[in-house]
Design an enzyme around this catalytic site. Structure first.
Site, PDB file in Angstrom:
ATOM      1  N   ASP A  29      22.471  47.498  42.272  1.00 50.80           N
ATOM      2  CA  ASP A  29      23.144  48.458  41.401  1.00 50.80           C
ATOM      3  C   ASP A  29      22.267  48.689  40.178  1.00 50.80           C
ATOM      4  O   ASP A  29      21.230  48.056  40.006  1.00 50.80           O
ATOM      5  CB  ASP A  29      24.530  47.928  41.018  1.00 50.80           C
ATOM      6  CG  ASP A  29      25.523  49.033  40.727  1.00 50.80           C
ATOM      7  OD1 ASP A  29      25.086  50.163  40.408  1.00 50.80           O
ATOM      8  OD2 ASP A  29      26.745  48.798  40.809  1.00 50.80           O
TER       9      ASP A  29
ATOM     10  N   GLU B 281      33.758  53.155  35.179  1.00 56.95           N
ATOM     11  CA  GLU B 281      33.235  51.796  35.055  1.00 56.95           C
ATOM     12  C   GLU B 281      33.785  51.083  33.828  1.00 56.95           C
ATOM     13  O   GLU B 281      34.960  51.207  33.500  1.00 56.95           O
ATOM     14  CB  GLU B 281      31.703  51.829  35.099  1.00 56.95           C
ATOM     15  CG  GLU B 281      31.175  52.390  36.417  1.00 56.95           C
ATOM     16  CD  GLU B 281      29.692  52.166  36.615  1.00 56.95           C
ATOM     17  OE1 GLU B 281      29.234  51.024  36.465  1.00 56.95           O
ATOM     18  OE2 GLU B 281      28.991  53.143  36.939  1.00 56.95           O
TER      19      GLU B 281
END
Length: 794
Positions: A316, A517
């Site tokens: 990521d 997020e």
């Protein structure tokens, strides 16, 4: 396969050279090298390609930079194996670029990566990956499907396969190969900012729906069309435990017995692997203190060993840089632990150099590098990359603009929106009666950006996005108005509830502002925005029946609003087709949505995964004809009276009651341009958790928020000292901070404390002004009671 994107490898690779291999220490070649003679040999296998690649080219295959930091010239020089666009990265620096620009850049990257190399070294096309997490929603004009939490409430695996198939086609139209979806996290604490990316708190439901999405995006293994021209590579993410962090903190730690943790959070992965998922993304979080990007027992032992995954493990966003002892540009530990591809948006050049050096000095065994590269090459073979010379715009679906946001795809999205609506309360007002005069209120009623949520055109969504950024989409109000007219009635928009006259019924649409997020992390589940509550109470006071339509990325404590409304609908984040909400309100579609998350009875926010403490349990949802009545609910919530004014700016987001203004131009979440101020996202500890604030000559930036009387504490950095006066004001006399900012030049992140000692007062307003052009970086602004009586410091 009909999908052909690899330039005739035989034209750039001599078969004998492939068999013999080539030097692993050859230097990078300059651009403009003439092509070698063509050959009619069959395309080589991934193993033959690997044998013919130099060390530098091998390393480039496992480095994934962001399109915002590379050019086609960089791709041609380094020959990256994979490329991504982050949530705020668009073609040519424009995150609102037209769809045609996405395809144009895809062609440029393809041409750069397939340009012939000297010495018979293979020119291997790069794969472009994107976060198409609810449709190809980075691209203007694409169909925006409901977020996963809504699809979990729909619970329809066949529908999700169709959504995946439609999304894959729209991605293929723009020439992109790979999506970082689906998220198969099992969210167990709704305070987590990514809860809406999870289908459910139930691991088995997540497994069933996640596998269906993989099949929709890729097709079924062994069946015709698997990873064919109308398909893209899928990614199961994030392995593992992302939905189980302590206090729901994004990228945090997951603690407990490993077997018990895997029984919940790794449970969806076997189904995704069985469905043939091409890649798995490593998670940001830690398991019992060890970051997943460097966790060999889990990435290699569990994922590769026990679960049998043999595809690509991709990192990521700079996740490897969070491993102990690592930086974004230096982390052999991640590759040794089992990572195959580093997602390194900006530090790709330094990372490439460090990896080459570490293979040469033996820190990384060549065998481990070859293993990772071979997995990337095998993924390309699965995608048909070696089947001929066809650039993205020449592929079967490249540039088929009639398929981007097509009526057929929007019909699927509308069906999904309708099936996801969960009716929590109905005292006889739904379905709406034919011929009714309807007033629709609330700032979210005619706000497509808000109903789409995060990961829509931009990473965080919302902000300065308007309906113009979602061409072809339908707002919830538009859907209601059309349905009312078809039923012989009328709907009028009254955002503030003052349209005049007395309607038969009022629909109030309200909810969370978009986020993505960690920006969406919460400390509790209290919903503090009282716009919807005030409207519901105002209508009730006039004797007008009300329907509450609540937009959110998670269940929240809504007792006050539930009490004030005759009907309450959890609409989640329905995407671009607001008419799907109206379909249920008017009874054109049955209310089949059922909660895939337990709904809280209290606002404190402790993890809720079962009937205990739930107002509405998992699986709850009323039919339109249900006669059940909801008794008045307790409206006590201690969190509402707590001091919430401490954080003015944190994790890339302004506090709930905080506003940033450049003269009269509002900068949502301290981002944007207005009246001499340009505020843009930068990374400090996480993606875009800080801001670069550029002042033009004479510009001013004002922050307003809760007046706690405390000092301000600001985390800041100055790379170049101011060339003229910079002042800060809290309502009194301006305080000159030019000298301390000059001292801070080049010294990294520092803490600035501003109290009444230098400002004269510390209220709810703070203004920075610069006489000349000046740049400062800020990652946090908070009110600090402990520093209230201290001297100012920098």
């Amino acid at each position: 396969m009909t999908r052909k994107i690899f330039g005739q490898l035989a034209a750039s690779v001599g078969f004998a050279v492939l068999l013999a291999g080539c030097s692993t220490t050859a230097p990078l070649q300059p651009m403009g090298t003439p092509p070698v003679a063509q050959s009619e040999a069959a395309p080589p296998s991934p193993e033959q390609l690997l044998a013919a690649m130099s060390l530098e080219r091998k390393v480039a295959q496992i480095v994934m930079p962001d399109i915002g930091s590379i050019t086609p010239a960089d791709v041609r020089r380094y020959r990256f194996g994979t490329i991504l666009n982050g949530g705020n990265s668009g073609p040519y620096g424009d995150d609102k670029a037209p769809a045609a620009d996405w395809l144009k850049l895809a062609d440029e990257f393809w041409e750069a990566s397939t340009a012939p190399l000297p010495g018979g070294e293979p020119a291997v096309p790069a794969l472009w990956a994107t976060d198409a997490v609810h449709g190809h929603a980075n691209v203007i004009g694409a169909t925006v499907f409901p977020h996963n939490i809504a699809l979990g409430a729909a619970g329809d695996a066949d529908l999700i396969r169709r959504i995946g198939a439609a999304t894959a086609v729209e991605i293929a139209v723009t020439g992109i190969d790979w999506t970082f979806a689906p998220t198969i996290a099992v969210a167990r604490d709704d305070r987590w900012g990514r809860t809406y990316e999870s289908y459910s708190e139930d691991p088995q439901l997540v497994a069933r729906l996640g596998a269906a999405m993989v099949e929709g995006l890729q097709g079924r293994p062994g069946e015709p069309g698997f990873l064919g021209a109308d398909k893209v590579a899928a990614t199961a993410k994030h392995f593992f435990g992302d939905g189980g962090t302590a206090q729901g903190v994004d990228q945090g730690d997951v603690n407990g017995d490993l077997a018990e943790l895997m029984a919940i959070h790794a449970a969806p992965y076997p189904a995704a692997i069985e469905a043939g998922v091409a890649s798995v993304m490593a998670s940001f979080n830690s398991i019992n203190g060890t970051k997943m990007h460097g966790n060999a027992p889990l990435l290699t032992g569990e994922l590769r060993g026990r679960l049998g995954f043999d595809g690509v493990v991709v990192g990521d966003w700079n996740g490897h840089g969070q491993v102990a002892g690592c930086t974004n540009s230096d982390c052999p530990q991640a590759l040794l632990a089992g990572l195959d591809v580093y997602m390194v948006p900006e530090d790709w050049k330094a990372l490439h150099a460090s990896l080459v050096k570490q293979v040469r000095n033996g820190t990384i065994p060549m065998q481990r590098l070859d293993e990772a590269v071979l997995r990337v090459l095998r993924l390309k073979r699965q995608l048909g990359t070696f089947d001929g010379q066809v650039k993205p715009s020449d592929r079967a679906y490249g540039g088929r603009w009639d398929l981007l946001g097509s009526p057929e795809h929007r019909a699927i999205a509308r069906e999904a929106a309708a099936k996801s609506q969960v009716l929590l309360k109905n005292h006889g007002v739904l379905p709406l009666k034919p011929g009714a005069r309807i007033e629709v209120a609330g700032s979210a009623a005619d706000n497509i950006a808000q109903q789409a949520g995060g990961w829509s055109v931009t990473w965080q969504g919302g902000g300065d996005l308007t309906a113009a950024d979602f061409p072809g989409a339908t707002s919830i109000f538009d859907g209601i108005a059309a349905a009312a007219k078809a039923a012989g009635g009328q709907a009028v928009l009254a955002k503030d509830g003052q349209a005049g006259g007395k309607p038969d019924v009022a629909i109030v649409v309200f909810g969370e502002e978009p986020y993505a997020e960690f920006v969406g992390d919460r400390k509790d589940l209290a919903f503090r925005d009282e716009e919807g509550l005030a409207l519901l109470k105002a209508y009730r006071a006039q004797g007008i029946p009300t329907v509450a339509v609540f937009l959110s990325g998670r269940p929240l404590w809504m007792n006050r609003e539930l009490n004030a409304a005759e009907a309450f609908v959890a609409a989640w984040l329905p995407g671009s087709e607001g008419a799907g909400v109206a379909d249920v309100l008017f009874g054109q579609h049955p209310a089949t949505g059922r909660l895939s998350f337990s709904w809280p009875a209290s606002c404190e926010g402790a993890p809720l995964n079962g009937p205990e403490g739930a107002l509405f349990p998992l699986g709850y949802g009323l039919d339109l004809g249900a006669a059940a009545r909801l008794a008045p609910l307790d409206e006590t919530c201690n969190a509402l009276t707590a001091d919430n004014g401490a954080a003015w700016f944190a994790a890339g987001r302004l506090g709930v009651q905080v506003q940033a203004v450049a003269d009269n131009a509002v900068l949502p979440d301290l981002r944007g341009t207005g009246n001499g101020i340009t505020a843009s996202g930068i990374d400090r500890k996480a993606q875009e958790d800080a801001r670069r604030i550029a002042f033009a000559r004479g510009a001013k930036l004002t922050l307003t928020g809760p007046d706690s009387g405390a000092a301000w504490r600001i985390a800041y950095q100055v790379s170049a000292r101011p060339t003229a006066s910079v002042t800060v004001t809290a309502g009194g006399k301006p305080f000159d901070i030019t000298q301390p900012l000059s001292v801070a030049e080049g010294k990294g992140w520092r803490a600035m404390v501003l109290s009444a000692a230098c400002l004269g007062e510390a209220g709810g307003r703070l203004t920075f002004a610069s006489e000349d052009a000046f740049v400062i970086q800020i990652s946090e602004i908070s009110r600090d009671s402990a520093a209230e009586a201290t001297e100012c410091s920098f």
